[in-house]
Design a protein around this motif. Sequence first.
Motif, PDB file in Angstrom:
ATOM      1  N   SER A   5       0.816  -1.214   0.000  1.00 55.76           N
ATOM      2  CA  SER A   5       0.000   0.000   0.000  1.00 55.76           C
ATOM      3  C   SER A   5       0.852   1.269   0.000  1.00 55.76           C
ATOM      4  O   SER A   5       0.345   2.356  -0.253  1.00 55.76           O
ATOM      5  N   ALA A  19     -14.458   5.372  -0.533  1.00 55.78           N
ATOM      6  CA  ALA A  19     -13.424   5.333   0.507  1.00 55.78           C
ATOM      7  C   ALA A  19     -12.163   4.712  -0.074  1.00 55.78           C
ATOM      8  O   ALA A  19     -12.225   3.799  -0.899  1.00 55.78           O
ATOM      9  N   GLU A  20     -11.020   5.214   0.346  1.00 51.49           N
ATOM     10  CA  GLU A  20      -9.678   4.773  -0.040  1.00 51.49           C
ATOM     11  C   GLU A  20      -9.232   5.314  -1.395  1.00 51.49           C
ATOM     12  O   GLU A  20      -8.132   5.011  -1.845  1.00 51.49           O
ATOM     13  N   ASN A  45      -6.303  11.841   0.430  1.00 54.53           N
ATOM     14  CA  ASN A  45      -6.564  10.408   0.529  1.00 54.53           C
ATOM     15  C   ASN A  45      -7.851  10.228   1.325  1.00 54.53           C
ATOM     16  O   ASN A  45      -7.908  10.584   2.493  1.00 54.53           O
ATOM     17  N   GLN A  47      -9.910   8.589   3.514  1.00 47.76           N
ATOM     18  CA  GLN A  47      -9.873   7.512   4.499  1.00 47.76           C
ATOM     19  C   GLN A  47     -10.856   7.825   5.616  1.00 47.76           C
ATOM     20  O   GLN A  47     -10.721   8.833   6.303  1.00 47.76           O
ATOM     21  N   ALA A  50      -9.204   7.491   9.335  1.00 45.83           N
ATOM     22  CA  ALA A  50      -7.929   8.174   9.584  1.00 45.83           C
ATOM     23  C   ALA A  50      -8.065   9.203  10.704  1.00 45.83           C
ATOM     24  O   ALA A  50      -9.091   9.865  10.843  1.00 45.83           O
TER      25      ALA A  50
END
Length: 193
Positions: A5, A19-20, A45, A47, A50
């Motif tokens: 990743s 998402a992601e 990003n 997330q 997070a």
Amino acid sequence: DNLRSVVPNLDKVDRPVKAEDMVTIDLEGRVDGKPFINEKATQYNVQLQAESNLKGMAENLIGMTAGEEKSFDIKLPDDFPTPEMAGKEVSFKAKLLEVKEKELPPLTDELAKKLSPDVEDVKGLKKKIKAHLEKKGNEQSVAQHETSLLDELVEKSDIEYPPQFLDSEIDGMIERQVRYWQMLSRSKEEFEQ
């Protein structure tokens, strides 16, 4: 997978944000009518879990499509690093420019060498990771043992510190806090306030 990743393939997609994803956005934020953030073509990003001072940003971007604009409000946390902004609401205006989907690259010998130049193949990378995890586990075990011994020692000890030592520690704490405030302040007036 965690190492894979680190170097994901980012492929541009023509669909709503999930998402992601990695998105490119123009982002403007205001607090009490004053500029807070103004970034053009910034990468974000998306997330959901997070740790962030902007809780809710990802949720507001999900579902947007390239070219879409959206306005939303996010409340800053009470422990926000800039005290005068803590707990305030930020009014955002976002324009989504691009959506990229993250795809983990296949685990190959070439990727293993890229992630860790001192290994020859995937087997070598796994062996190195295993050794690292074992070492880390042993270090944590030793640290926990040392901490429990120190806790027990502290519980049984009664120590008096000389006043000069306490004064020195207090002065150091104040100096570190002042430097921290200087670093966070955007102007001399904000720092003095």
